[in-house]
Write an enzyme that holds these catalytic residues in place. Structure first.
Site, PDB file in Angstrom:
ATOM      1  N   HIS A   1      11.872   3.131   6.357  1.00 48.38           N
ATOM      2  CA  HIS A   1      12.797   2.270   6.479  1.00 48.38           C
ATOM      3  C   HIS A   1      14.304   2.989   6.818  1.00 48.38           C
ATOM      4  O   HIS A   1      15.310   2.381   7.216  1.00 48.38           O
ATOM      5  CB  HIS A   1      13.098   1.491   5.386  1.00 48.38           C
ATOM      6  CG  HIS A   1      12.088   0.471   5.264  1.00 48.38           C
ATOM      7  ND1 HIS A   1      11.600  -0.211   6.125  1.00 48.38           N
ATOM      8  CD2 HIS A   1      11.278   0.230   3.828  1.00 48.38           C
ATOM      9  CE1 HIS A   1      10.452  -1.088   5.571  1.00 48.38           C
ATOM     10  NE2 HIS A   1      10.303  -0.641   4.208  1.00 48.38           N
TER      11      HIS A   1
ATOM     12  N   ASP B   1       0.735  -0.885  -0.930  1.00 46.76           N
ATOM     13  CA  ASP B   1       1.607  -2.203  -1.131  1.00 46.76           C
ATOM     14  C   ASP B   1       0.717  -3.471  -0.355  1.00 46.76           C
ATOM     15  O   ASP B   1       1.291  -4.462  -0.613  1.00 46.76           O
ATOM     16  CB  ASP B   1       2.960  -2.260  -0.939  1.00 46.76           C
ATOM     17  CG  ASP B   1       3.293  -1.582   0.195  1.00 46.76           C
ATOM     18  OD1 ASP B   1       2.661  -1.325   1.287  1.00 46.76           O
ATOM     19  OD2 ASP B   1       4.634  -1.478   0.342  1.00 46.76           O
TER      20      ASP B   1
ATOM     21  N   ASP C   1       1.546   0.475   5.906  1.00 41.24           N
ATOM     22  CA  ASP C   1       2.447  -0.089   4.725  1.00 41.24           C
ATOM     23  C   ASP C   1       2.685  -1.673   4.898  1.00 41.24           C
ATOM     24  O   ASP C   1       2.506  -2.103   5.987  1.00 41.24           O
ATOM     25  CB  ASP C   1       3.844   0.489   4.763  1.00 41.24           C
ATOM     26  CG  ASP C   1       4.679   0.105   3.307  1.00 41.24           C
ATOM     27  OD1 ASP C   1       4.640   1.304   2.528  1.00 41.24           O
ATOM     28  OD2 ASP C   1       5.293  -0.579   3.311  1.00 41.24           O
TER      29      ASP C   1
ATOM     30  N   HIS D   1       4.880  -3.208   4.866  1.00 42.15           N
ATOM     31  CA  HIS D   1       6.466  -3.516   5.235  1.00 42.15           C
ATOM     32  C   HIS D   1       6.659  -2.770   6.923  1.00 42.15           C
ATOM     33  O   HIS D   1       5.907  -1.826   6.835  1.00 42.15           O
ATOM     34  CB  HIS D   1       7.584  -3.175   4.569  1.00 42.15           C
ATOM     35  CG  HIS D   1       7.657  -3.475   3.111  1.00 42.15           C
ATOM     36  ND1 HIS D   1       7.229  -2.740   2.081  1.00 42.15           N
ATOM     37  CD2 HIS D   1       7.915  -4.587   2.622  1.00 42.15           C
ATOM     38  CE1 HIS D   1       7.322  -3.561   0.997  1.00 42.15           C
ATOM     39  NE2 HIS D   1       7.738  -4.841   1.185  1.00 42.15           N
TER      40      HIS D   1
END
Length: 311
Positions: A118, A232, A155, A157
């Site tokens: 990120h 995750d 991931d 995200h």
């Protein structure tokens, strides 16, 4: 023997009011030591300033290394950047780079941290300070260690920072399969994005992963895969919206390993996300990823063949 990169600075004390599981990197190290796997440990050097600045704004890099990050950027990151966090932020990209060099020799190597997808050009975000995936990919291609790198991000995200920092860079392609409605609200554009509806389970996830990643691999023909193997997507993850079982995560990692093996592509894994109150359980999932990838003998053979072919 599995090559694993670890540095003492990966293990930082927890910070107040932070939802990041600070002690999971130490738990990953300890569980690997306790496993029956034969691990060869490697200690990275901090990433040189030149390569941090090749991906990030030099002013932001200076703020981090001096532990003087403005409050608004610390809020985006999710925790304060003190001297300990600053040292960790510089050594983690060095670990991903070292793991890549090891993978080119051995076929597979793991960084026991990293996957900070990120972090953007002039700020960190989402528990990420510097983007180790982008930094390592840029250095590897600009040093001509490899011609093409594919960053595969599984991931939960989207890898927005990685996509933004590598967009238009020769020799770097990005793939992200993620929960569509999850963080970040504003997505970047990867080479290929695969957004998923909430609640997708093992079979649908694996089918989608295989049918979307396979043609991209064949089109890009990378010399190296940097794998963001966040755990995750697990059904019980605090910040996830998907519904993979622990066996589903292992099947995901086997699929990644098989795709790399059959194409003779060396593979690097980084830890990525995994959130919840039971840090030991999260660390076990990360360790399962490393062991699943590292015990695939075909990946090792593939890496050796790829190295020989380049020589």
């Amino acid at each position: 023997m599995i090559a694993v990169v670890h540095h003492p600075d990966y293990v930082a004390p927890g910070l107040p009011r932070s939802g990041y599981p600070w002690n999971k990197n130490g738990a990953i190290r300890d569980l690997l030591r306790e496993s029956d796997a034969v691990i060869e440990w490697h200690v990275p050097e901090p990433m040189p300033l030149r390569w941090l600045e090749a991906a990030h704004d030099p002013d932001y890099v200076a703020q981090v290394l001096a532990a003087q990050v403005p409050r608004e950027k610390e809020r985006r990151i999710g925790f304060p950047v003190n001297e300990i966090v600053a040292r960790r932020a510089q050594v983690v990209p060095g670990g991903t780079y070292l793991a890549a060099r090891l993978a080119l020799e051995r076929g597979y190597a793991a960084n026991g941290a990293g996957g900070s997808h990120h972090a953007l050009y002039d700020t960190g975000a989402g528990y990420c300070v510097f983007n180790d995936l982008a930094i390592a990919a840029i250095r590897l291609t600009e040093e001509r260690v490899v011609g093409r790198v594919l960053i595969v991000d599984c991931d939960v995200h989207q890898g927005d920072g990685t996509a933004a920092l590598t967009a238009g860079r020769p020799g770097i392609a990005t793939y992200s399969i993620h929960a569509e409605k999850n963080f970040p609200a504003r997505k970047a554009r990867s080479t290929l994005d695969v957004p998923l509806a909430d609640g997708i389970g093992d079979d649908a996830y694996l089918e989608t992963l295989g049918t979307t990643l396979t043609p991209l691999l064949d089109a890009e023909r990378p010399d190296l895969i940097l794998y963001q193997g966040g755990v995750d997507p697990f059904v019980g993850d605090r910040l996830g919206r998907l519904a993979l079982s622990e066996e589903g995560l292992i099947r995901r990692d086997r699929l990644i390993a098989d795709l790399a093996r059959t194409r003779r592509i060396p593979l690097v894994s980084t830890v990525g996300g995994g959130y919840g109150d039971d840090v030991l359980a999260i660390a076990r999932r990360h360790v399962a990823t490393i062991l699943t990838l590292g015990r695939n003998d075909g990946v090792v053979a593939a890496g050796r063949a790829a190295t020989l072919s380049r020589d």
